[in-house]
Motif scaffolding. Structure first.
Motif, PDB file in Angstrom:
ATOM      1  N   LEU A   1      26.979  30.995  48.038  1.00 50.73           N
ATOM      2  CA  LEU A   1      28.281  31.392  48.574  1.00 50.73           C
ATOM      3  C   LEU A   1      29.130  32.046  47.483  1.00 50.73           C
ATOM      4  O   LEU A   1      29.027  31.683  46.311  1.00 50.73           O
ATOM      5  N   VAL A   2      29.944  33.005  47.904  1.00 47.28           N
ATOM      6  CA  VAL A   2      30.867  33.685  46.998  1.00 47.28           C
ATOM      7  C   VAL A   2      32.238  33.728  47.675  1.00 47.28           C
ATOM      8  O   VAL A   2      32.337  34.058  48.861  1.00 47.28           O
ATOM      9  N   ASP A   3      33.274  33.397  46.912  1.00 48.51           N
ATOM     10  CA  ASP A   3      34.638  33.454  47.437  1.00 48.51           C
ATOM     11  C   ASP A   3      35.123  34.906  47.413  1.00 48.51           C
ATOM     12  O   ASP A   3      35.465  35.451  46.360  1.00 48.51           O
ATOM     13  N   GLY A   4      35.152  35.536  48.567  1.00 44.33           N
ATOM     14  CA  GLY A   4      35.564  36.938  48.667  1.00 44.33           C
ATOM     15  C   GLY A   4      36.994  37.161  48.202  1.00 44.33           C
ATOM     16  O   GLY A   4      37.320  38.217  47.648  1.00 44.33           O
ATOM     17  N   PHE A   5      37.859  36.163  48.401  1.00 46.37           N
ATOM     18  CA  PHE A   5      39.255  36.317  47.958  1.00 46.37           C
ATOM     19  C   PHE A   5      39.347  36.334  46.433  1.00 46.37           C
ATOM     20  O   PHE A   5      40.177  37.026  45.863  1.00 46.37           O
ATOM     21  N   LYS A   6      38.467  35.557  45.794  1.00 49.37           N
ATOM     22  CA  LYS A   6      38.406  35.580  44.329  1.00 49.37           C
ATOM     23  C   LYS A   6      37.896  36.957  43.865  1.00 49.37           C
ATOM     24  O   LYS A   6      38.424  37.530  42.916  1.00 49.37           O
ATOM     25  N   ALA A   7      36.873  37.463  44.545  1.00 41.92           N
ATOM     26  CA  ALA A   7      36.302  38.764  44.175  1.00 41.92           C
ATOM     27  C   ALA A   7      37.359  39.862  44.304  1.00 41.92           C
ATOM     28  O   ALA A   7      37.496  40.726  43.426  1.00 41.92           O
ATOM     29  N   ILE A   8      38.136  39.817  45.378  1.00 42.66           N
ATOM     30  CA  ILE A   8      39.169  40.834  45.602  1.00 42.66           C
ATOM     31  C   ILE A   8      40.272  40.704  44.549  1.00 42.66           C
ATOM     32  O   ILE A   8      40.773  41.705  44.037  1.00 42.66           O
ATOM     33  N   THR A   9      40.618  39.469  44.223  1.00 42.12           N
ATOM     34  CA  THR A   9      41.644  39.258  43.198  1.00 42.12           C
ATOM     35  C   THR A   9      41.173  39.814  41.855  1.00 42.12           C
ATOM     36  O   THR A   9      41.935  40.479  41.137  1.00 42.12           O
ATOM     37  N   ARG A  10      39.911  39.588  41.529  1.00 46.97           N
ATOM     38  CA  ARG A  10      39.355  40.145  40.281  1.00 46.97           C
ATOM     39  C   ARG A  10      39.405  41.669  40.310  1.00 46.97           C
ATOM     40  O   ARG A  10      39.775  42.305  39.322  1.00 46.97           O
TER      41      ARG A  10
END
Lengths: 382, 382
Positions: free
Chosen positions: B226-235
């Protein structure tokens, strides 16, 4: 007359077809290749991720061949064919000056002057023929459609839903009963008209389709009334751009709870726009709007004026169409666009409807696939 | 120390509670009155439309009485009480400097350093007790949760879904089977890892929850990732604001069709923001992205760079958590936020999961109502 050139070091392909000129980027072309290494030939799904395409992809050669374009990609050394038709359909090299609140060309807004109620007999709908397609197209265009001459049996609504999708089950069940016995000794019942509204704005995602199916209707009155919310929003924008901005820039809040196991909340604007300003949805339901607190203090008074004005437009008789549902008749509405209401009753009698929710993507899917199936059939016949 | 004043001719009420000052408009207060003519006391629904409130509503008197505010409205001559707690909860007189892409405080983003996988035993979930509430809260916070020690029986997934909502039926059925028999003579099977993705982006609305329930798992590998998409977008936003803007300002397009009766299409951005910039959803699925044509020509090359960079971030091992599902174990993901993937298999054996879709609003509703029920219970005990 077609002509193709490769520009800016192979990163852009320019195609002139008669008077039309379209430019495409090498990375866009490569990512959208339809060859069998890039795309599954059965279901059309892409087989590779973008990372499997070199980031320095460039076009070393482009040539025209029989209404198509042959492109050679480096460093992969891959040759891919693109039909002109497909390129024109997916052309992105045109300036789109879209005004905030623009409406998809799939839709046509209407008011009380709508010349006809899109209708289809139940039997014809079930046959999935050209009349079904016409009706599905009308529902897409006008946001609603009536069904006539259906069976007067409980659960018949599910037969209709099966045509274009699946029931969206909610805390109200797979379906809900709308049952009223008009008692003239209690006048409170007779005046129970409801302001036009969209359903379940406190849900996220909201159900995007609603079906109401009539099984009994012996009371006078109780007509169904519909209002095109997209038309109302367009009128609001034309009258007062600031009002439109207030209702689209700030979220309202909606809430519904019972005493047991349901507590639904949402935070969404009354007017919902897409990233590029397309009008996506209206949420309008005074009963379930909770205290709005996303609007800054210095805009709240105007926000309320905007909300009031939108309500006045919605209540304008020029906006509404009404029709009566008799037993065996039903209608569906796009619950993100068309508001529905019920006029008051009078006299004695009963009214019994069954309703359920569903989603628009199923209806659109039924439309696209039936369109294709019928086109195939008629080409076989020809 | 509380003090109340009426300002600007009765259109604004100013309440000072200690150091905090809050202003409220008369129309806002009147519309949100909780008296039994304005609100149904059982279900909390509003009984009147805005048009039934005079547009020249003003406050003629405001006084403090036992941690509440008593307001007299003209011209209706109506006196309404507001608790201080309620006013503070719904205060809109504060400047919110929200950055585009802000994340609701209900959520906490995570990467590979996430200290634990939110889990709960099936038996405890079913009991709807404090552990169920904890787990539901974790799912809201982290966007996923694991279920352990469930029955190894077909259809057990529906028992889980019943806990917090309803199955979203689709063309894939009420549920779908994920069944693989690993055959070491066919190496093609062993490498079938899938890039992390969200499901069904071609649907509108997308299913907002997915459940995967394991019934058999004798193959080596096949871990869930699993990957947190919101974390990816924030990065992505922190690295390159322009990339963030490109993926949120323009729509991608997604499509899925079979040869018969399904043809689903959507036009939505990869990064979806609300009207006031809240991060609402990520759609990331290379397999079903169709030709993007909403991005203007002069931005397309950069849009592709942004899309590529987001994919690289998603593929970064620092972003992922992995765990193995054994028979009787399951997990749910918020399909608008958390991307899921499967690692490749090796060796021999079988893997059988059952999956289905549902919606987040049911899960939130279960959380709010269980929270209330448990609070009531504990106050009875006290």
């Amino acid at each position: 007359m077609s002509r193709v050139t490769v520009e800016t070091g192979g990163t852009v392909v320019k195609l002139c077809l008669g008077k039309e000129t379209m430019r495409f980027h090498s990375i866009w072309l490569r990512d959208n290749a339809q060859d069998d290494e890039t795309r599954d030939q059965i279901n059309g799904q892409r087989l590779i991720a973008l990372k499997q395409i070199p980031s320095d992809t460039w076009v070393s050669d482009a040539r025209v061949e029989a209404d198509s374009l042959l492109i050679t990609f480096k460093p992969e050394n891959k040759v891919i064919r693109y039909d002109f038709d497909w390129l024109m359909e997916n052309n992105y090299d045109e300036v789109k000056n879209l005004k905030r609140g623009w409406i998809s060309q799939d839709h046509e807004t209407w008011g009380s002057d709508l010349a006809f109620v899109p209708s289809c007999d139940y039997d014809k709908l079930i046959k999935r023929n050209i009349l079904t397609l016409k009706w599905l197209g009308d529902v897409r265009k006008y946001g609603f459609g009536k069904i006539t001459n259906g069976p007067i049996t409980e659960g018949a609504l599910f037969k209709v839903i099966e045509l274009f999708g699946y029931v969206r089950e909610t805390n109200y069940g797979k379906h809900f009963e709308v049952r009223t016995e008009v008692d003239p000794s209690n006048l409170a019942f007779t005046g129970l008209a409801l302001q036009a509204h969209t359903d379940n704005p406190y849900r996220d995602p909201v159900p995007t389709l609603q079906l109401l199916y009539c099984l009994e209707s012996s009371a006078a009155g109780g007509e169904n009334m519909l209002v095109d919310g997209f038309k109302a929003i367009t009128r609001l924008r034309e009258e007062n751009e600031e009002y439109f901005d207030l209702l689209s820039n700030y979220s309202a809040r909606f809430e519904y709870k019972n005493n047991k196991d349901v507590h639904l909340k949402s935070r969404r604007p009354i007017i919902e726009l897409s990233a590029n300003g397309e009008l996506l949805a209206i949420r309008f339901n005074n009963r379930s709007m909770s205290a709005v607190n996303d609007v800054p203090f210095d805009k709240m008074e105007n926000w309320y004026s905007a909300y009031r004005r939108l309500g006045e437009i919605i209540d304008d008789p020029d906006m509404e169409i009404t029709f009566r549902l008799n037993p065996g008749e039903a209608f569906i509405v796009d619950n993100t666009r068309v508001l529905h209401a019920r006029k008051g009753y009078s006299g004695t009698g009963k009214r019994w409807l069954q309703g359920c929710y569903s989603d628009k993507d199923g209806l659109n899917s039924a439309f696209y696939s039936l369109e294709k199936a019928l086109a195939k059939e008629s080409s076989h016949e020809a």
